[in-house]
Design a protein around this motif. Structure first.
Motif, PDB file in Angstrom:
ATOM      1  N   VAL A   1     -42.367 -29.441   2.777  1.00 54.87           N
ATOM      2  CA  VAL A   1     -42.736 -28.464   1.761  1.00 54.87           C
ATOM      3  C   VAL A   1     -43.063 -27.148   2.475  1.00 54.87           C
ATOM      4  CG1 VAL A   1     -44.419 -27.881  -0.036  1.00 54.87           C
ATOM      5  CG2 VAL A   1     -43.619 -30.247   0.202  1.00 54.87           C
ATOM      6  N   PRO A   2     -42.456 -25.999   2.053  1.00 57.21           N
ATOM      7  CA  PRO A   2     -41.517 -25.877   0.939  1.00 57.21           C
ATOM      8  C   PRO A   2     -40.187 -26.550   1.250  1.00 57.21           C
ATOM      9  CG  PRO A   2     -41.693 -23.794   2.106  1.00 57.21           C
ATOM     10  CD  PRO A   2     -42.754 -24.683   2.681  1.00 57.21           C
ATOM     11  N   PRO A   3     -39.570 -27.136   0.232  1.00 58.03           N
ATOM     12  CA  PRO A   3     -38.349 -27.912   0.469  1.00 58.03           C
ATOM     13  C   PRO A   3     -37.124 -27.029   0.683  1.00 58.03           C
ATOM     14  CG  PRO A   3     -38.916 -27.918  -1.853  1.00 58.03           C
ATOM     15  CD  PRO A   3     -40.040 -27.222  -1.154  1.00 58.03           C
ATOM     16  N   PRO A   4     -36.202 -27.474   1.534  1.00 62.37           N
ATOM     17  CA  PRO A   4     -34.929 -26.749   1.662  1.00 62.37           C
ATOM     18  C   PRO A   4     -34.108 -26.921   0.390  1.00 62.37           C
ATOM     19  CG  PRO A   4     -34.828 -28.818   2.859  1.00 62.37           C
ATOM     20  CD  PRO A   4     -36.242 -28.682   2.383  1.00 62.37           C
TER      21      PRO A   4
ATOM     22  N   GLU B   1     -36.534 -36.456  -0.923  1.00 61.31           N
ATOM     23  CA  GLU B   1     -37.761 -37.191  -1.045  1.00 61.31           C
ATOM     24  C   GLU B   1     -38.861 -36.413  -0.343  1.00 61.31           C
ATOM     25  OE1 GLU B   1     -38.194 -40.829   1.387  1.00 61.31           O
ATOM     26  OE2 GLU B   1     -36.273 -40.347   2.307  1.00 61.31           O
ATOM     27  N   ILE B   2     -39.854 -35.974  -1.086  1.00 60.71           N
ATOM     28  CA  ILE B   2     -40.977 -35.225  -0.551  1.00 60.71           C
ATOM     29  C   ILE B   2     -41.961 -36.223   0.064  1.00 60.71           C
ATOM     30  CG2 ILE B   2     -42.889 -33.683  -1.097  1.00 60.71           C
ATOM     31  CD1 ILE B   2     -40.125 -32.392  -1.368  1.00 60.71           C
ATOM     32  N   ALA B   3     -42.316 -36.007   1.316  1.00 63.50           N
ATOM     33  CA  ALA B   3     -43.178 -36.962   2.028  1.00 63.50           C
ATOM     34  C   ALA B   3     -44.645 -36.590   1.884  1.00 63.50           C
ATOM     35  CB  ALA B   3     -42.801 -37.017   3.505  1.00 63.50           C
TER      36      ALA B   3
ATOM     37  N   GLN C   1     -52.587 -29.807  -2.242  1.00 63.43           N
ATOM     38  CA  GLN C   1     -52.449 -30.247  -3.623  1.00 63.43           C
ATOM     39  C   GLN C   1     -51.801 -29.183  -4.496  1.00 63.43           C
ATOM     40  OE1 GLN C   1     -53.174 -33.381  -4.456  1.00 63.43           O
ATOM     41  NE2 GLN C   1     -52.442 -33.134  -6.552  1.00 63.43           N
ATOM     42  N   ASP C   2     -52.154 -27.928  -4.289  1.00 64.75           N
ATOM     43  CA  ASP C   2     -51.558 -26.873  -5.109  1.00 64.75           C
ATOM     44  C   ASP C   2     -50.068 -26.713  -4.814  1.00 64.75           C
ATOM     45  OD1 ASP C   2     -52.404 -25.742  -2.549  1.00 64.75           O
ATOM     46  OD2 ASP C   2     -51.832 -23.795  -3.377  1.00 64.75           O
ATOM     47  N   GLU C   3     -49.658 -26.989  -3.571  1.00 69.43           N
ATOM     48  CA  GLU C   3     -48.228 -26.920  -3.244  1.00 69.43           C
ATOM     49  C   GLU C   3     -47.464 -28.037  -3.943  1.00 69.43           C
ATOM     50  OE1 GLU C   3     -47.745 -25.074   1.145  1.00 69.43           O
ATOM     51  OE2 GLU C   3     -48.844 -26.981   1.090  1.00 69.43           O
ATOM     52  N   ILE C   4     -48.051 -29.231  -3.988  1.00 68.14           N
ATOM     53  CA  ILE C   4     -47.418 -30.344  -4.693  1.00 68.14           C
ATOM     54  C   ILE C   4     -47.269 -30.007  -6.170  1.00 68.14           C
ATOM     55  CG2 ILE C   4     -47.725 -32.744  -5.424  1.00 68.14           C
ATOM     56  CD1 ILE C   4     -49.079 -33.255  -2.704  1.00 68.14           C
ATOM     57  N   GLU C   5     -48.320 -29.469  -6.750  1.00 70.13           N
ATOM     58  CA  GLU C   5     -48.272 -29.118  -8.168  1.00 70.13           C
ATOM     59  C   GLU C   5     -47.207 -28.066  -8.443  1.00 70.13           C
ATOM     60  OE1 GLU C   5     -52.258 -27.963  -9.116  1.00 70.13           O
ATOM     61  OE2 GLU C   5     -53.077 -29.982  -8.727  1.00 70.13           O
ATOM     62  N   ARG C   6     -47.062 -27.112  -7.548  1.00 71.89           N
ATOM     63  CA  ARG C   6     -46.083 -26.050  -7.766  1.00 71.89           C
ATOM     64  C   ARG C   6     -44.649 -26.572  -7.711  1.00 71.89           C
ATOM     65  NH1 ARG C   6     -46.175 -20.612  -7.422  1.00 71.89           N
ATOM     66  NH2 ARG C   6     -48.115 -20.985  -8.551  1.00 71.89           N
ATOM     67  N   ILE C   7     -44.324 -27.391  -6.715  1.00 72.93           N
ATOM     68  CA  ILE C   7     -42.932 -27.851  -6.618  1.00 72.93           C
ATOM     69  C   ILE C   7     -42.588 -28.813  -7.754  1.00 72.93           C
ATOM     70  CG2 ILE C   7     -42.752 -27.454  -4.134  1.00 72.93           C
ATOM     71  CD1 ILE C   7     -43.137 -30.449  -3.696  1.00 72.93           C
ATOM     72  N   VAL C   8     -43.559 -29.591  -8.207  1.00 72.21           N
ATOM     73  CA  VAL C   8     -43.283 -30.484  -9.339  1.00 72.21           C
ATOM     74  C   VAL C   8     -43.062 -29.670 -10.609  1.00 72.21           C
ATOM     75  CG1 VAL C   8     -44.221 -32.305 -10.805  1.00 72.21           C
ATOM     76  CG2 VAL C   8     -44.502 -32.445  -8.334  1.00 72.21           C
TER      77      VAL C   8
END
Length: 390
Positions: free
Chosen positions: A142-145, A166-168, A179-186
């Protein structure tokens, strides 16, 4: 007699089998396929003499929905031990030989020497060879390609992209996203999928770290993201994680994905994991199985030092699934959901795949009495097996 207006003239295939599981058992033994779709189901279907048709006589086999594998390193995984440890690509034949008609390609640890563009090229190549293939944009980090520079644009403009992964998380190989990065990409995945009319799942690799599923529990508890947007995989990596996965599935009415590990080590096999989830009260409809095939199975010491690796195979997925039926853990109708119907629903493909029904894609696997795949059809075309055409 099939009505003449059932389809336009063209090459059709009629399967005459010993039984049909849709996944539920049907009172029918014939499947008529044309234009990539199932156009009729019945018994002793009569065909007008002037129709161009091939008949497959397989009365000793049963027909089931072709299997769907939602986690395949089609371009090969690995690389944790250097360039010499990159896993090989998978072939269309290796996929179809296991009765699998649909795969979702994924990138893992290595998002550098393998890119989303490489993955897209492989996915399109598999489609050209008869496999129904899709992909997740992104990789472990994250950030994902991405392909276009943006998750939403990937989902909106590229048909083969059906989600992010697959995000690890909870893994020493992850990028340790906040946590905020996970929330943003989802949320980005959700919006991009809405614009494209897709489900847009986020496929999360769960490592053996102490945080386990906590980031996903927080995501579903603290935001408006629905549970069907998120799929944790490898939840059978160790017994404590599987227990947490059962709690997660029950608390959020969420789906979890079990990996058919060839060598479970400290974890549980796909068979044992499904058995335990069912014992905990998780509904069969909330469980899926995937192979992780052609990904790496690396071994690290307590300090995270690379020790060696094996290459995952999809043969274990089918073996674990067969064992669930043979040992009576699930009847065939329910067990098929683990690798077809449930997976189609999770991926948002449930209106066209995962069932044998009129109007659905003609993705059919023929199994023998040992539940071993003998022929695989995708969009009505036989892509694996000895010809039985009359």
């Amino acid at each position: 007699m099939i009505p003449r207006n059932a389809c336009n003239p063209g090459l059709m295939t009629l399967l005459r089998v010993g039984g049909i599981f849709s996944p539920e058992h049907l009172e029918a033994t014939d499947i008529l396929m044309a234009g990539g779709k199932i156009i009729a189901l019945g018994n002793d279907l009569g065909i007008p003499e002037d129709w161009p048709i091939q008949v497959v006589e397989a009365r000793d086999l049963i027909a089931v929905p072709a299997f769907i594998d939602q986690h395949v390193h089609v371009t090969g995984g690995g690389g944790e031990g250097g360039c010499g440890t990159r896993c090989p690509e998978i072939t269309a034949r290796e996929i179809a030989a296991m009765g699998i008609g649909t795969v979702v390609g994924v990138l893992g640890t290595d998002g550098i020497s393998r890119s989303p563009a490489d993955l897209l090229a492989k996915v399109r190549g598999l489609n050209a060879q008869g496999i129904s293939a899709f992909m997740y944009t992104g990789a472990y980090r994250v950030p994902p390609p991405t392909l276009t520079g943006d998750i939403q644009r990937d989902l909106a403009w590229i048909p083969e992209v059906i989600g992010l992964g697959e995000i690890a998380i909870s893994d020493h190989r992850s990028s340790q996203p906040r946590q905020d990065e996970i929330e943003r990409i989802v949320s980005d995945t959700r919006i991009g999928a809405m614009l494209a009319g897709k489900r847009g799942i986020c496929h999360f690799h769960i490592g053996d770290g102490k945080r386990g599923l906590e980031p996903l529990r927080r995501l579903l508890s603290e935001t408006e993201i629905p549970a069907d947007q998120v799929i944790p995989t490898h939840v059978n990596r160790h017994p404590a994680l599987l227990e947490e996965a059962a709690d997660y599935a029950l608390a959020f009415n969420a789906s979890v994905d079990v990996t058919a590990f060839e060598d479970a080590g400290d974890g549980l096999s796909g068979f044992d994991a499904v058995f335990r989830l069912l014992e905990r009260g998780v509904a069969p409809q909330r469980i899926t199985m995937s192979s992780d095939c052609n990904g790496s199975l690396p071994e690290f010491d307590a300090n995270g030092t690379y020790l060696g690796m094996k290459v995952a195979k999809n043969t274990t997925l089918i073996a674990d699934w067969q064992r669930l039926v043979r040992e009576g853990v699930l009847p065939l109708e329910s067990a098929l959901g683990l690798i077809s119907t449930n997976v189609a629903r999770v991926l948002g493909l449930h209106t066209s795949k995962g069932r044998l029904a009129v109007g659905f894609e003609a993705d059919v696997t023929l199994l023998d009495h040992e539940l071993q795949p003998q022929q695989t059809f995708v969009a009505g075309k036989c892509i694996y097996g000895v010809s039985r055409t009359e």
